[in-house]
Design a protein around this motif. Structure first.
Motif, PDB file in Angstrom:
ATOM      1  N   ILE A  75       0.873  -1.164   0.000  1.00  0.00           N
ATOM      2  CA  ILE A  75       0.000   0.000   0.000  1.00  0.00           C
ATOM      3  C   ILE A  75       0.916   1.221   0.000  1.00  0.00           C
ATOM      4  O   ILE A  75       1.711   1.407   0.923  1.00  0.00           O
ATOM      5  N   THR A  76       0.835   2.033  -1.020  1.00  0.00           N
ATOM      6  CA  THR A  76       1.752   3.156  -1.180  1.00  0.00           C
ATOM      7  C   THR A  76       1.531   4.250  -0.126  1.00  0.00           C
ATOM      8  O   THR A  76       0.391   4.622   0.166  1.00  0.00           O
ATOM      9  N   LEU A  77       2.636   4.736   0.430  1.00  0.00           N
ATOM     10  CA  LEU A  77       2.629   5.913   1.304  1.00  0.00           C
ATOM     11  C   LEU A  77       3.284   7.098   0.605  1.00  0.00           C
ATOM     12  O   LEU A  77       2.803   8.223   0.696  1.00  0.00           O
ATOM     13  N   LEU A  78       4.389   6.840  -0.073  1.00  0.00           N
ATOM     14  CA  LEU A  78       5.079   7.857  -0.876  1.00  0.00           C
ATOM     15  C   LEU A  78       5.275   7.295  -2.272  1.00  0.00           C
ATOM     16  O   LEU A  78       5.931   6.264  -2.440  1.00  0.00           O
ATOM     17  N   PRO A  79       4.705   7.917  -3.297  1.00  0.00           N
ATOM     18  CA  PRO A  79       4.877   7.415  -4.664  1.00  0.00           C
ATOM     19  C   PRO A  79       6.317   7.550  -5.120  1.00  0.00           C
ATOM     20  O   PRO A  79       7.134   8.191  -4.457  1.00  0.00           O
ATOM     21  N   PRO A  80       6.688   6.964  -6.258  1.00  0.00           N
ATOM     22  CA  PRO A  80       8.064   7.040  -6.752  1.00  0.00           C
ATOM     23  C   PRO A  80       8.563   8.475  -6.758  1.00  0.00           C
ATOM     24  O   PRO A  80       7.922   9.359  -7.315  1.00  0.00           O
ATOM     25  N   THR A  81       9.673   8.685  -6.107  1.00  0.00           N
ATOM     26  CA  THR A  81      10.217  10.022  -5.913  1.00  0.00           C
ATOM     27  C   THR A  81      11.717   9.999  -6.154  1.00  0.00           C
ATOM     28  O   THR A  81      12.419   9.183  -5.568  1.00  0.00           O
ATOM     29  N   GLU A  82      12.196  10.884  -7.017  1.00  0.00           N
ATOM     30  CA  GLU A  82      13.637  10.987  -7.248  1.00  0.00           C
ATOM     31  C   GLU A  82      14.266  11.863  -6.166  1.00  0.00           C
ATOM     32  O   GLU A  82      13.771  12.957  -5.872  1.00  0.00           O
ATOM     33  N   VAL A  83      15.338  11.372  -5.577  1.00  0.00           N
ATOM     34  CA  VAL A  83      16.056  12.122  -4.549  1.00  0.00           C
ATOM     35  C   VAL A  83      17.549  12.037  -4.832  1.00  0.00           C
ATOM     36  O   VAL A  83      18.019  11.109  -5.496  1.00  0.00           O
ATOM     37  N   ALA A  84      18.292  12.991  -4.304  1.00  0.00           N
ATOM     38  CA  ALA A  84      19.748  12.929  -4.418  1.00  0.00           C
ATOM     39  C   ALA A  84      20.278  11.811  -3.537  1.00  0.00           C
ATOM     40  O   ALA A  84      19.774  11.573  -2.439  1.00  0.00           O
ATOM     41  N   GLY A  85      21.289  11.122  -4.034  1.00  0.00           N
ATOM     42  CA  GLY A  85      21.856  10.025  -3.270  1.00  0.00           C
ATOM     43  C   GLY A  85      22.354  10.447  -1.901  1.00  0.00           C
ATOM     44  O   GLY A  85      22.221   9.706  -0.924  1.00  0.00           O
ATOM     45  N   ASP A  86      22.897  11.669  -1.814  1.00  0.00           N
ATOM     46  CA  ASP A  86      23.434  12.111  -0.526  1.00  0.00           C
ATOM     47  C   ASP A  86      22.335  12.558   0.434  1.00  0.00           C
ATOM     48  O   ASP A  86      22.613  12.917   1.582  1.00  0.00           O
ATOM     49  N   ALA A  87      21.071  12.517  -0.008  1.00  0.00           N
ATOM     50  CA  ALA A  87      19.956  12.858   0.880  1.00  0.00           C
ATOM     51  C   ALA A  87      19.444  11.643   1.649  1.00  0.00           C
ATOM     52  O   ALA A  87      18.638  11.790   2.571  1.00  0.00           O
ATOM     53  N   LEU A  88      19.912  10.455   1.298  1.00  0.00           N
ATOM     54  CA  LEU A  88      19.382   9.240   1.915  1.00  0.00           C
ATOM     55  C   LEU A  88      19.587   9.179   3.426  1.00  0.00           C
ATOM     56  O   LEU A  88      18.686   8.716   4.142  1.00  0.00           O
ATOM     57  N   PRO A  89      20.720   9.613   3.988  1.00  0.00           N
ATOM     58  CA  PRO A  89      20.849   9.592   5.452  1.00  0.00           C
ATOM     59  C   PRO A  89      19.792  10.448   6.153  1.00  0.00           C
ATOM     60  O   PRO A  89      19.220  10.036   7.167  1.00  0.00           O
ATOM     61  N   ALA A  90      19.504  11.638   5.613  1.00  0.00           N
ATOM     62  CA  ALA A  90      18.481  12.497   6.211  1.00  0.00           C
ATOM     63  C   ALA A  90      17.095  11.877   6.065  1.00  0.00           C
ATOM     64  O   ALA A  90      16.253  11.975   6.970  1.00  0.00           O
ATOM     65  N   ILE A  91      16.850  11.219   4.939  1.00  0.00           N
ATOM     66  CA  ILE A  91      15.569  10.551   4.725  1.00  0.00           C
ATOM     67  C   ILE A  91      15.411   9.397   5.709  1.00  0.00           C
ATOM     68  O   ILE A  91      14.340   9.200   6.303  1.00  0.00           O
ATOM     69  N   ASP A  92      16.479   8.643   5.923  1.00  0.00           N
ATOM     70  CA  ASP A  92      16.443   7.544   6.879  1.00  0.00           C
ATOM     71  C   ASP A  92      16.128   8.065   8.283  1.00  0.00           C
ATOM     72  O   ASP A  92      15.292   7.502   8.997  1.00  0.00           O
ATOM     73  N   ALA A  93      16.769   9.148   8.689  1.00  0.00           N
ATOM     74  CA  ALA A  93      16.516   9.721  10.012  1.00  0.00           C
ATOM     75  C   ALA A  93      15.064  10.194  10.127  1.00  0.00           C
ATOM     76  O   ALA A  93      14.417  10.011  11.169  1.00  0.00           O
ATOM     77  N   HIS A  94      14.559  10.798   9.059  1.00  0.00           N
ATOM     78  CA  HIS A  94      13.165  11.254   9.037  1.00  0.00           C
ATOM     79  C   HIS A  94      12.207  10.082   9.204  1.00  0.00           C
ATOM     80  O   HIS A  94      11.264  10.145  10.021  1.00  0.00           O
ATOM     81  N   LEU A  95      12.423   9.009   8.471  1.00  0.00           N
ATOM     82  CA  LEU A  95      11.527   7.858   8.549  1.00  0.00           C
ATOM     83  C   LEU A  95      11.612   7.171   9.903  1.00  0.00           C
ATOM     84  O   LEU A  95      10.615   6.638  10.413  1.00  0.00           O
ATOM     85  N   ARG A  96      12.786   7.176  10.512  1.00  0.00           N
ATOM     86  CA  ARG A  96      12.903   6.622  11.866  1.00  0.00           C
ATOM     87  C   ARG A  96      12.077   7.437  12.860  1.00  0.00           C
ATOM     88  O   ARG A  96      11.429   6.881  13.747  1.00  0.00           O
ATOM     89  N   ARG A  97      12.073   8.753  12.700  1.00  0.00           N
ATOM     90  CA  ARG A  97      11.260   9.598  13.584  1.00  0.00           C
ATOM     91  C   ARG A  97       9.770   9.340  13.373  1.00  0.00           C
ATOM     92  O   ARG A  97       8.993   9.287  14.338  1.00  0.00           O
ATOM     93  N   VAL A  98       9.378   9.177  12.110  1.00  0.00           N
ATOM     94  CA  VAL A  98       7.972   8.876  11.822  1.00  0.00           C
ATOM     95  C   VAL A  98       7.569   7.572  12.503  1.00  0.00           C
ATOM     96  O   VAL A  98       6.489   7.476  13.115  1.00  0.00           O
ATOM     97  N   ALA A  99       8.415   6.555  12.415  1.00  0.00           N
ATOM     98  CA  ALA A  99       8.112   5.267  13.032  1.00  0.00           C
ATOM     99  C   ALA A  99       8.039   5.382  14.551  1.00  0.00           C
ATOM    100  O   ALA A  99       7.175   4.763  15.195  1.00  0.00           O
TER     101      ALA A  99
END
Length: 207
Positions: A75-99
């Motif tokens: 079940i989609t929460l975020l549709p396909p989204t292009e991001v910069a590779g160096d943004a992945l650590p910040a995205i990971d931290a964000h998703l951990r906070r959401v969880a």
């Protein structure tokens, strides 16, 4: 996956015994996207657990959908989204906070719906738990993943997309009596591979 694309649709879908709010199928956008070397295409979804995940994926393959084995049942929460590779650590931290701030909720799948004729999609409906999905996707789609949707968010599980009309009809009818329920305890980050396959990168369990 249909992890991705937009999560809305400019029409009211036809459904099995029920009327649903509109949405669009999230996957083909990423299939066509040509990413630059320094970007990656990601999606965030609720994985549908066993035995439901395999059963619906097998059904999708049986209807002749060529992407059935490339897209884990979700079940989609975020549709396909292009991001910069160096943004992945910040995205990971964000998703951990959401969880950490999220709570498990019950989800029930029941019956089928379709977005035809505007979008060639047949799906299994989320009959219970749509509000939990909506709250979760709003939290996910914030911070470093903030983006607008073209249409209102509408959770669903795709079982056929862009295949022959007769096969779409068969998917709609054969899964019309489908029932399945589970507790949503986590969500996952997926990455779209060069081979067209969506693979989970990390799972985020609720605190």
């Amino acid at each position: 996956m249909r992890i991705g694309g937009s999560t809305g649709s400019p029409h009211t879908p036809r459904t099995h015994r029920h009327g649903d709010r509109p949405t669009a199928e999230p996957e083909r956008a990423a299939d066509r996207a040509g990413c630059a070397a320094d970007t990656v295409t990601i999606g965030v979804s609720i994985p549908v657990p066993e035995p439901h995940g395999s059963l619906l994926q097998d059904s999708r393959a049986g209807f002749g959908d060529p992407l059935a084995r490339c897209i884990p049942t979700h079940i989609t929460l975020l549709p396909p989204t292009e991001v910069a590779g160096d943004a992945l650590p910040a995205i990971d931290a964000h998703l951990r906070r959401v969880a950490e701030e999220g709570k498990p909720f019950d989800l029930r799948l029941e019956g089928t719906g379709t977005f035809r004729p505007v979008s060639p999609v047949v799906f299994v409906r989320v009959a219970e738990g749509a509000e939990g999905c909506s709250r979760l996707q709003e939290a996910v789609r914030s911070g470093p993943l903030r983006r607008e949707l073209h249409f209102p968010y509408h959770p669903h599980v795709t079982v056929a997309h862009d295949i022959a009309e007769a096969a779409m009809d068969r998917a709609f009818e054969e899964l019309a009596d489908y029932r399945g329920a589970f507790l949503v305890e986590a969500f996952s980050l997926y990455r779209h591979g060069e081979d067209g396959v969506w693979r989970p990168v990390r799972h985020y369990a609720f605190a």
